[in-house]
Design a protein around this motif. Structure first.
Motif, PDB file in Angstrom:
ATOM      1  N   SER A 172      -9.274   1.374  -1.795  1.00 19.60           N
ATOM      2  CA  SER A 172      -8.113   1.299  -0.586  1.00 19.60           C
ATOM      3  C   SER A 172      -7.725   2.647  -0.234  1.00 19.60           C
ATOM      4  O   SER A 172      -7.684   3.752  -1.197  1.00 19.60           O
ATOM      5  N   GLY A 173      -7.057   2.923   0.824  1.00 15.50           N
ATOM      6  CA  GLY A 173      -6.303   3.994   1.133  1.00 15.50           C
ATOM      7  C   GLY A 173      -5.071   3.982   0.522  1.00 15.50           C
ATOM      8  O   GLY A 173      -4.724   2.708  -0.129  1.00 15.50           O
ATOM      9  N   LEU A 174      -4.190   5.016   0.361  1.00 15.24           N
ATOM     10  CA  LEU A 174      -2.856   4.986  -0.340  1.00 15.24           C
ATOM     11  C   LEU A 174      -1.844   4.445   0.390  1.00 15.24           C
ATOM     12  O   LEU A 174      -2.020   4.019   1.620  1.00 15.24           O
ATOM     13  N   GLY A 175      -0.670   4.380  -0.262  1.00 16.63           N
ATOM     14  CA  GLY A 175       0.321   4.086   0.566  1.00 16.63           C
ATOM     15  C   GLY A 175       1.736   4.846  -0.055  1.00 16.63           C
ATOM     16  O   GLY A 175       1.945   4.911  -1.199  1.00 16.63           O
ATOM     17  N   GLY A 176       2.446   5.005   1.048  1.00 14.17           N
ATOM     18  CA  GLY A 176       3.663   5.647   0.869  1.00 14.17           C
ATOM     19  C   GLY A 176       4.155   7.060   0.843  1.00 14.17           C
ATOM     20  O   GLY A 176       5.357   7.581   0.725  1.00 14.17           O
ATOM     21  N   PRO A 177       3.205   7.905   0.946  1.00  8.56           N
ATOM     22  CA  PRO A 177       3.799   9.532   1.110  1.00  8.56           C
ATOM     23  C   PRO A 177       4.520   9.600   2.206  1.00  8.56           C
ATOM     24  O   PRO A 177       4.519   9.257   3.579  1.00  8.56           O
ATOM     25  N   PRO A 178       5.665  10.416   1.860  1.00  8.91           N
ATOM     26  CA  PRO A 178       6.552  10.966   2.885  1.00  8.91           C
ATOM     27  C   PRO A 178       6.230  12.026   3.811  1.00  8.91           C
ATOM     28  O   PRO A 178       6.830  12.229   4.775  1.00  8.91           O
TER      29      PRO A 178
ATOM     30  N   SER B  13      -1.412   0.397   2.156  1.00 10.15           N
ATOM     31  CA  SER B  13      -0.055  -0.037   2.460  1.00 10.15           C
ATOM     32  C   SER B  13       0.555   1.263   3.049  1.00 10.15           C
ATOM     33  O   SER B  13       1.291   1.970   2.275  1.00 10.15           O
ATOM     34  N   THR B  14       0.816   1.356   4.402  1.00  8.60           N
ATOM     35  CA  THR B  14       1.456   2.712   4.833  1.00  8.60           C
ATOM     36  C   THR B  14       0.829   3.957   4.637  1.00  8.60           C
ATOM     37  O   THR B  14       1.609   4.281   3.620  1.00  8.60           O
ATOM     38  N   PRO B  15      -0.042   4.426   4.923  1.00 12.98           N
ATOM     39  CA  PRO B  15      -0.697   5.660   4.781  1.00 12.98           C
ATOM     40  C   PRO B  15       0.335   7.066   4.984  1.00 12.98           C
ATOM     41  O   PRO B  15      -0.014   8.033   4.280  1.00 12.98           O
ATOM     42  N   LEU B  16       1.329   6.542   5.607  1.00 15.01           N
ATOM     43  CA  LEU B  16       2.322   7.592   6.081  1.00 15.01           C
ATOM     44  C   LEU B  16       3.468   7.078   6.219  1.00 15.01           C
ATOM     45  O   LEU B  16       3.519   6.273   7.061  1.00 15.01           O
ATOM     46  N   ALA B  17       4.587   7.688   5.766  1.00 14.19           N
ATOM     47  CA  ALA B  17       6.126   7.126   6.184  1.00 14.19           C
ATOM     48  C   ALA B  17       6.374   7.694   7.637  1.00 14.19           C
ATOM     49  O   ALA B  17       6.341   8.885   7.719  1.00 14.19           O
TER      50      ALA B  17
ATOM     51  N   ARG C  76       2.194  21.651   6.220  1.00 19.17           N
ATOM     52  CA  ARG C  76       2.818  20.435   5.681  1.00 19.17           C
ATOM     53  C   ARG C  76       4.174  20.345   6.404  1.00 19.17           C
ATOM     54  O   ARG C  76       4.735  21.198   7.025  1.00 19.17           O
ATOM     55  N   ARG C  77       4.301  18.681   6.960  1.00 19.64           N
ATOM     56  CA  ARG C  77       5.396  18.279   7.643  1.00 19.64           C
ATOM     57  C   ARG C  77       5.773  16.914   7.288  1.00 19.64           C
ATOM     58  O   ARG C  77       5.106  16.302   6.598  1.00 19.64           O
ATOM     59  N   PRO C  78       6.986  16.523   7.556  1.00 20.53           N
ATOM     60  CA  PRO C  78       7.423  15.178   7.219  1.00 20.53           C
ATOM     61  C   PRO C  78       6.439  14.043   7.818  1.00 20.53           C
ATOM     62  O   PRO C  78       5.884  14.416   8.936  1.00 20.53           O
ATOM     63  N   GLY C  79       6.640  12.876   7.547  1.00 18.29           N
ATOM     64  CA  GLY C  79       5.698  11.700   8.050  1.00 18.29           C
ATOM     65  C   GLY C  79       6.074  11.390   9.401  1.00 18.29           C
ATOM     66  O   GLY C  79       7.406  11.491   9.821  1.00 18.29           O
ATOM     67  N   ASN C  80       5.122  11.296  10.400  1.00 17.21           N
ATOM     68  CA  ASN C  80       5.322  10.772  11.577  1.00 17.21           C
ATOM     69  C   ASN C  80       4.588   9.896  12.176  1.00 17.21           C
ATOM     70  O   ASN C  80       3.409   9.658  11.543  1.00 17.21           O
ATOM     71  N   TYR C  81       4.820   9.062  13.225  1.00 18.84           N
ATOM     72  CA  TYR C  81       4.056   8.048  13.973  1.00 18.84           C
ATOM     73  C   TYR C  81       2.701   8.571  14.373  1.00 18.84           C
ATOM     74  O   TYR C  81       1.532   7.967  14.026  1.00 18.84           O
ATOM     75  N   LYS C  82       2.563   9.783  15.002  1.00 22.28           N
ATOM     76  CA  LYS C  82       1.407  10.108  15.526  1.00 22.28           C
ATOM     77  C   LYS C  82       0.437  10.247  14.241  1.00 22.28           C
ATOM     78  O   LYS C  82      -0.866   9.944  14.077  1.00 22.28           O
ATOM     79  N   ASP C  83       0.734  11.273  13.093  1.00 19.06           N
ATOM     80  CA  ASP C  83       0.142  11.364  11.928  1.00 19.06           C
ATOM     81  C   ASP C  83      -0.343   9.904  11.361  1.00 19.06           C
ATOM     82  O   ASP C  83      -1.626   9.893  10.955  1.00 19.06           O
ATOM     83  N   PHE C  84       0.407   8.967  11.279  1.00 19.77           N
ATOM     84  CA  PHE C  84       0.124   7.908  10.801  1.00 19.77           C
ATOM     85  C   PHE C  84      -0.817   7.104  11.651  1.00 19.77           C
ATOM     86  O   PHE C  84      -1.704   6.768  10.941  1.00 19.77           O
ATOM     87  N   THR C  85      -0.831   7.240  12.673  1.00 16.96           N
ATOM     88  CA  THR C  85      -2.059   6.562  13.499  1.00 16.96           C
ATOM     89  C   THR C  85      -3.290   7.300  13.230  1.00 16.96           C
ATOM     90  O   THR C  85      -4.419   6.821  13.405  1.00 16.96           O
ATOM     91  N   ASP C  86      -3.282   8.624  13.199  1.00 15.18           N
ATOM     92  CA  ASP C  86      -4.428   9.398  12.846  1.00 15.18           C
ATOM     93  C   ASP C  86      -4.964   9.033  11.637  1.00 15.18           C
ATOM     94  O   ASP C  86      -6.402   8.987  11.333  1.00 15.18           O
ATOM     95  N   LEU C  87      -4.208   8.914  10.523  1.00 14.29           N
ATOM     96  CA  LEU C  87      -4.681   8.457   9.041  1.00 14.29           C
ATOM     97  C   LEU C  87      -5.253   7.061   9.305  1.00 14.29           C
ATOM     98  O   LEU C  87      -6.342   6.709   8.593  1.00 14.29           O
TER      99      LEU C  87
END
Length: 366
Positions: free
Chosen positions: A125-131, A166-170, A140-151
């Motif tokens: 599985s992919g991971l879950g929860g990184p900020p 579960s949520t690969p990025l916050a 390095r940067r805070p989690g955002n929706y664009k990066d979430f969709t790319d992941l």
């Protein structure tokens, strides 16, 4: 397969395709053909089992849910409503745990991506929860929706991953009240693999279940007969389950979707410093919650989660991918097999960069 075809496939894997795209093996289910490694003897496993039953009987668990406490009291357990605490009868716990299935299948909208939990099947599985996230271009940067969709796109593209984590990025740039809805829409539009709604309370779980039903064109009754989702909760070790976690798990099993119960037992911080003590606490917390879930929905699919590691006793910093973590993971698998439950562990490391330390600690975890 002929020698010529084998040589051709090996050459393709080494060189990639003509346009430079890496060549992957096809997506497929993986089943372990080997005998499990046993780091503890049968007597030692029974010792941990007996000790964990003693913990549940004499110390019990804090469960921050009036609904759960009422159900447990009705089932004959010793409940202290004022302190939101319950002590369990060991025989009752084992009767409930025995109701859980040893194996089950979760089928997304694309049935070719179905995965089976238990029976020596291995699911990556992919991971879950990184900020935060990082890449060579943006750093390095805070989690955002664009990066979430790319992941999510990346996890969809990798045949080595069977399910979306579960949520690969916050995605902290989205409003907290509706963030989970945007994430679920992303899963439903960008992947055909099994995904996990967030088990932080029953609202997020029920929203995920409803959206899955809409996308798949099924009713909740049909979804209960053919699970399409899974999720995970953590206990607040030591010996506590908060309201959001127990409510999320309850909503999942009432819909008969698999839920992983993972105690967060770090030896030297949230659990005893010894491996035996930490495993005893992990086992008590996992079985106590699983017993409750089987009480409210007998036969619902559940998974025994293990996350016992240690901390640096000088700094208190969590340490992952250590020899202690590897031994605890293997021993946790032995305990899960004792109860005939599927098992979940984690690929973890304590490195701050993608380097040799990350590699060898991940190898220890896996």
């Amino acid at each position: 397969m002929s020698t010529t075809r084998l040589s051709t496939r090996r050459a393709q894997r080494r060189s990639g395709s003509a346009d430079g795209t890496p060549v992957q093996r096809p997506w497929r289910r993986v089943r372990n053909p080997y005998k499990p490694i046993e780091v503890l003897s049968a007597d030692q496993i029974e010792f941990i089992h007996d000790a964990s039953m003693e913990v549940l009987e004499e110390l019990g668990l804090d469960i921050w849910s009036p609904e759960a406490l009422a159900a447990l009291e009705k089932a004959g357990q010793k409940v202290d409503h004022a302190n939101q605490h319950v002590k369990f009868d060991r025989h009752w716990v084992m009767e409930q745990v025995a109701k859980a299935p040893s194996t089950f299948t979760v089928t997304p909208r694309n049935p070719e991506r179905a995965v089976t939990f238990g029976d020596n099947h291995i699911i990556f599985s992919g991971l879950g929860g990184p900020p935060n996230c990082s890449d060579l271009v943006g750093g390095r940067r805070p989690g955002n929706y664009k990066d979430f969709t790319d992941l999510v796109r990346l996890e969809q593209s990798l045949n080595a991953l069977h399910v979306i984590g579960s949520t690969p990025l916050a995605s902290i740039d989205l409003p907290p009240e509706t963030r989970h809805l945007e994430l679920y829409r992303t899963y439903l539009t960008l992947t055909d693999k099994v995904w996990a709604p967030q088990a932080l309370g029953d609202v997020r779980i029920n929203d995920g279940i409803d959206m899955m039903c809409i996308a798949a064109g099924v009713t909740r009754a049909e979804l209960a007969k053919r699970p399409m989702l899974f999720s995970n909760i953590n206990t607040n070790s030591p010996l506590r389950v908060d309201g959001a976690m127990i409510d999320g798990a309850t909503a999942m099993v009432r819909a008969r979707q698999p839920i992983i119960v993972t105690p967060f037992t770090l030896a030297g911080a949230m659990s005893p410093v010894s491996l035996a003590g930490a495993l005893t606490q992990q086992n008590a917390e996992a079985l106590g919650v699983i017993a409750y879930l089987q009480l409210i929905e007998p036969g619902a699919p559940v998974i025994y989660g293990g996350f016992t590691s240690n901390v640096d006793m000088k700094s208190g910093a969590p340490a992952f991918g250590t020899p202690e973590y590897a031994r605890a993971t293997l021993a946790g698998g032995q305990l899960a097999r004792r109860y005939k439950l599927p098992y979940r562990s984690s690929n973890t490391n304590a490195s701050n960069a993608v380097d040799a330390q990350a590699a060898y600690e991940s190898q220890m975890s896996l």
